[in-house]
Motif scaffolding. Structure first.
Motif, mmCIF file in Angstrom:
data_model
loop_
_atom_site.group_PDB
_atom_site.id
_atom_site.type_symbol
_atom_site.label_atom_id
_atom_site.label_comp_id
_atom_site.label_asym_id
_atom_site.label_seq_id
_atom_site.Cartn_x
_atom_site.Cartn_y
_atom_site.Cartn_z
ATOM 1 N N LEU A 46 16.434 -1.262 -10.161
ATOM 2 C CA LEU A 46 16.667 -1.265 -8.714
ATOM 3 C C LEU A 46 16.138 0.004 -8.063
ATOM 4 O O LEU A 46 15.588 -0.039 -6.964
ATOM 5 C CB LEU A 46 18.164 -1.426 -8.418
ATOM 6 C CG LEU A 46 18.794 -2.748 -8.836
ATOM 7 C CD1 LEU A 46 20.258 -2.782 -8.421
ATOM 8 C CD2 LEU A 46 18.044 -3.948 -8.248
ATOM 9 N N ALA A 47 16.292 1.128 -8.749
ATOM 10 C CA ALA A 47 15.774 2.384 -8.213
ATOM 11 C C ALA A 47 14.258 2.324 -8.049
ATOM 12 O O ALA A 47 13.691 2.858 -7.089
ATOM 13 C CB ALA A 47 16.164 3.543 -9.127
ATOM 14 N N GLN A 48 13.594 1.661 -8.981
ATOM 15 C CA GLN A 48 12.147 1.512 -8.907
ATOM 16 C C GLN A 48 11.724 0.532 -7.817
ATOM 17 O O GLN A 48 10.635 0.647 -7.257
ATOM 18 C CB GLN A 48 11.607 1.053 -10.257
ATOM 19 C CG GLN A 48 11.775 2.084 -11.368
ATOM 20 C CD GLN A 48 11.443 1.530 -12.747
ATOM 21 O OE1 GLN A 48 11.233 0.328 -12.910
ATOM 22 N NE2 GLN A 48 11.400 2.390 -13.735
ATOM 23 N N LEU A 49 12.587 -0.427 -7.498
ATOM 24 C CA LEU A 49 12.269 -1.443 -6.501
ATOM 25 C C LEU A 49 12.575 -1.013 -5.071
ATOM 26 O O LEU A 49 12.063 -1.598 -4.120
ATOM 27 C CB LEU A 49 13.046 -2.732 -6.793
ATOM 28 C CG LEU A 49 12.585 -3.580 -7.971
ATOM 29 C CD1 LEU A 49 13.561 -4.730 -8.210
ATOM 30 C CD2 LEU A 49 11.176 -4.121 -7.719
ATOM 31 N N MET A 50 13.424 0.010 -4.893
ATOM 32 C CA MET A 50 13.841 0.403 -3.552
ATOM 33 C C MET A 50 12.644 0.880 -2.719
ATOM 34 O O MET A 50 11.771 1.592 -3.198
ATOM 35 C CB MET A 50 14.894 1.510 -3.639
ATOM 36 C CG MET A 50 15.407 1.989 -2.282
ATOM 37 S SD MET A 50 16.218 0.693 -1.269
ATOM 38 C CE MET A 50 17.755 0.444 -2.191
ATOM 39 N N VAL A 51 12.623 0.490 -1.476
ATOM 40 C CA VAL A 51 11.553 0.858 -0.564
ATOM 41 C C VAL A 51 11.463 2.381 -0.440
ATOM 42 O O VAL A 51 12.465 3.091 -0.580
ATOM 43 C CB VAL A 51 11.799 0.202 0.816
ATOM 44 C CG1 VAL A 51 12.984 0.845 1.537
ATOM 45 C CG2 VAL A 51 10.562 0.250 1.679
ATOM 46 N N THR A 52 10.269 2.898 -0.198
ATOM 47 C CA THR A 52 10.049 4.336 -0.116
ATOM 48 C C THR A 52 9.787 4.763 1.330
ATOM 49 O O THR A 52 9.390 3.943 2.165
ATOM 50 C CB THR A 52 8.846 4.752 -0.972
ATOM 51 O OG1 THR A 52 7.648 4.192 -0.394
ATOM 52 C CG2 THR A 52 9.004 4.268 -2.404
ATOM 53 N N PRO A 53 9.979 6.051 1.644
ATOM 54 C CA PRO A 53 9.712 6.524 3.007
ATOM 55 C C PRO A 53 8.296 6.207 3.486
ATOM 56 O O PRO A 53 8.097 5.851 4.650
ATOM 57 C CB PRO A 53 9.946 8.036 2.899
ATOM 58 C CG PRO A 53 10.964 8.172 1.821
ATOM 59 C CD PRO A 53 10.588 7.109 0.808
ATOM 60 N N ALA A 54 7.313 6.335 2.610
ATOM 61 C CA ALA A 54 5.926 6.076 2.998
ATOM 62 C C ALA A 54 5.717 4.640 3.462
ATOM 63 O O ALA A 54 4.817 4.363 4.263
ATOM 64 C CB ALA A 54 4.996 6.389 1.828
ATOM 65 N N GLU A 55 6.551 3.726 2.964
ATOM 66 C CA GLU A 55 6.397 2.306 3.306
ATOM 67 C C GLU A 55 7.130 1.918 4.581
ATOM 68 O O GLU A 55 7.002 0.798 5.070
ATOM 69 C CB GLU A 55 6.901 1.451 2.139
ATOM 70 C CG GLU A 55 6.054 1.623 0.889
ATOM 71 C CD GLU A 55 6.729 1.063 -0.356
ATOM 72 O OE1 GLU A 55 6.000 0.571 -1.235
ATOM 73 O OE2 GLU A 55 7.981 1.129 -0.459
ATOM 74 N N VAL A 56 7.925 2.843 5.135
ATOM 75 C CA VAL A 56 8.678 2.548 6.373
ATOM 76 C C VAL A 56 8.355 3.575 7.456
ATOM 77 O O VAL A 56 9.227 4.051 8.174
ATOM 78 C CB VAL A 56 10.197 2.491 6.116
ATOM 79 C CG1 VAL A 56 10.535 1.287 5.279
ATOM 80 C CG2 VAL A 56 10.702 3.770 5.448
ATOM 81 N N GLY A 57 7.073 3.906 7.553
ATOM 82 C CA GLY A 57 6.630 4.784 8.622
ATOM 83 C C GLY A 57 7.059 6.224 8.489
ATOM 84 O O GLY A 57 7.114 6.957 9.491
ATOM 85 N N GLY A 58 7.369 6.646 7.275
ATOM 86 C CA GLY A 58 7.755 8.031 7.071
ATOM 87 C C GLY A 58 9.215 8.326 7.316
ATOM 88 O O GLY A 58 9.658 9.473 7.159
ATOM 89 N N HIS A 59 10.001 7.330 7.715
ATOM 90 C CA HIS A 59 11.431 7.554 7.929
ATOM 91 C C HIS A 59 12.129 7.811 6.594
ATOM 92 O O HIS A 59 11.750 7.263 5.563
ATOM 93 C CB HIS A 59 12.064 6.339 8.607
ATOM 94 C CG HIS A 59 11.551 6.085 9.992
ATOM 95 N ND1 HIS A 59 11.662 7.008 10.997
ATOM 96 C CD2 HIS A 59 10.921 5.015 10.535
ATOM 97 C CE1 HIS A 59 11.125 6.520 12.109
ATOM 98 N NE2 HIS A 59 10.664 5.315 11.853
ATOM 99 N N ALA A 60 13.167 8.616 6.630
ATOM 100 C CA ALA A 60 13.910 8.913 5.413
ATOM 101 C C ALA A 60 14.638 7.672 4.913
ATOM 102 O O ALA A 60 15.175 6.896 5.701
ATOM 103 C CB ALA A 60 14.910 10.040 5.671
ATOM 104 N N VAL A 61 14.626 7.494 3.613
ATOM 105 C CA VAL A 61 15.383 6.430 2.957
ATOM 106 C C VAL A 61 16.505 7.140 2.212
ATOM 107 O O VAL A 61 16.284 7.749 1.168
ATOM 108 C CB VAL A 61 14.491 5.627 1.985
ATOM 109 C CG1 VAL A 61 15.297 4.527 1.298
ATOM 110 C CG2 VAL A 61 13.306 5.025 2.742
ATOM 111 N N GLU A 62 17.712 7.085 2.767
ATOM 112 C CA GLU A 62 18.786 7.971 2.346
ATOM 113 C C GLU A 62 19.956 7.252 1.696
ATOM 114 O O GLU A 62 20.205 6.072 1.964
ATOM 115 C CB GLU A 62 19.299 8.755 3.556
ATOM 116 C CG GLU A 62 18.213 9.538 4.272
ATOM 117 C CD GLU A 62 18.675 10.106 5.595
ATOM 118 O OE1 GLU A 62 18.100 11.125 6.006
ATOM 119 O OE2 GLU A 62 19.577 9.539 6.219
ATOM 120 N N LYS A 63 20.680 8.002 0.898
ATOM 121 C CA LYS A 63 21.934 7.508 0.349
ATOM 122 C C LYS A 63 23.005 7.622 1.419
ATOM 123 O O LYS A 63 23.199 8.705 1.985
ATOM 124 C CB LYS A 63 22.318 8.331 -0.884
ATOM 125 C CG LYS A 63 23.607 7.878 -1.548
ATOM 126 C CD LYS A 63 23.896 8.729 -2.768
ATOM 127 C CE LYS A 63 25.199 8.296 -3.434
ATOM 128 N NZ LYS A 63 25.481 9.118 -4.658
#
Length: 246
Positions: free
Chosen positions: A57-74
């Motif tokens: 799941l950690a490998q599948l989670m979307v990354t910041p680069a894929e969402v316009g540079g927005h932080a992907v946070e816990k």
């Protein structure tokens, strides 16, 4: 919902804007060789370690680069509605999957789950939560079917409670997902009232094999400021995460 909900929404929004998720790195398997006693003895590599459901799941989670540079946070754990499904009670048992989906809790019988949140362009923009869940054979399909059944059974609304808070939803209705993806999708909206102000919340789930992604959006700042809101999961986040599940 109670004033506690408003306080938690404000504190959660503030906490989310302050942290950044460390980029996830790919996991590599270890290899080894046997002792060589002579040229005629073959070298046996050690077996490759299996990736765990949580690591997957950690490998599948979307990354910041894929969402316009927005932080992907816990998400902050200090003001969550509940830490597990065992802490949640629902006045209508059939509606439990809806409560879980809207509070970032896994559906069905999961092997692992992982939640991250993406802030919009401004601090008062809706938050989009992404919850990934991994299942054993048939588990994801069963969980998605249970969510779809709950949408049809809970049109008149329901109330969910935990030791931290209480949330009452006055209506639930099925709607079209952001995009048809994976092996099945379910989308719905729910309305809730906080201090006399109505808020519309949207959620959708996508199944890809034995993994399910649940998207949920809420505008905590609008609730804090007593402004009506209609928060939908950001299409850029949904589409990017769906693409990673293929």
């Amino acid at each position: 919902m109670t004033p506690t909900t408003k306080t938690r929404a404000a504190l959660t929004t503030a906490a989310l804007s302050a942290c950044a998720l460390t980029a996830l790195t790919a996991l590599t398997a270890c290899s080894g060789s046997g002792a060589a006693d002579g040229a005629d003895k073959a070298t046996s590599p050690s077996p490759t370690r299996q990736t765990s459901p949580a690591e997957r799941l950690a490998q599948l989670m979307v990354t910041p680069a894929e969402v316009g540079g927005h932080a992907v946070e816990k998400p902050s754990g200090d003001y969550t509605f509940a830490r597990s499904t065992h802490e949640v009670t629902v006045d209508k048992a059939d509606c439990a999957p809806l409560a879980y989906a809207m509070h970032q809790l896994p559906l069905g019988a999961p092997q692992a789950d992982l939640t991250r949140v993406v802030q919009g362009d401004t601090t008062d923009a809706p938050l989009t939560y992404v919850t990934l869940t991994a299942y054993g054979p048939g588990g994801a399909q069963s969980a998605l079917a249970g969510l779809e059944k709950a949408v049809g059974a809970c049109g008149a609304g329901f109330t969910a409670k935990s030791k931290n808070d209480s949330s009452t939803y006055t209506s639930v209705a099925a709607e079209q997902p952001t995009a048809r993806a994976g092996d099945g999708t379910v989308a719905f909206k729910a309305t809730t009232t906080v201090q006399g102000v109505t808020h519309t919340l949207h959620a959708e789930a996508v199944r890809a094999g034995d993994v399910m992604a649940v998207y949920f959006s809420v505008n905590g700042m609008a609730m804090l400021q007593n402004r009506p809101s209609d928060a939908e999961p950001a299409p850029a986040v949904v589409n990017a995460q769906n693409a990673r599940l293929r």
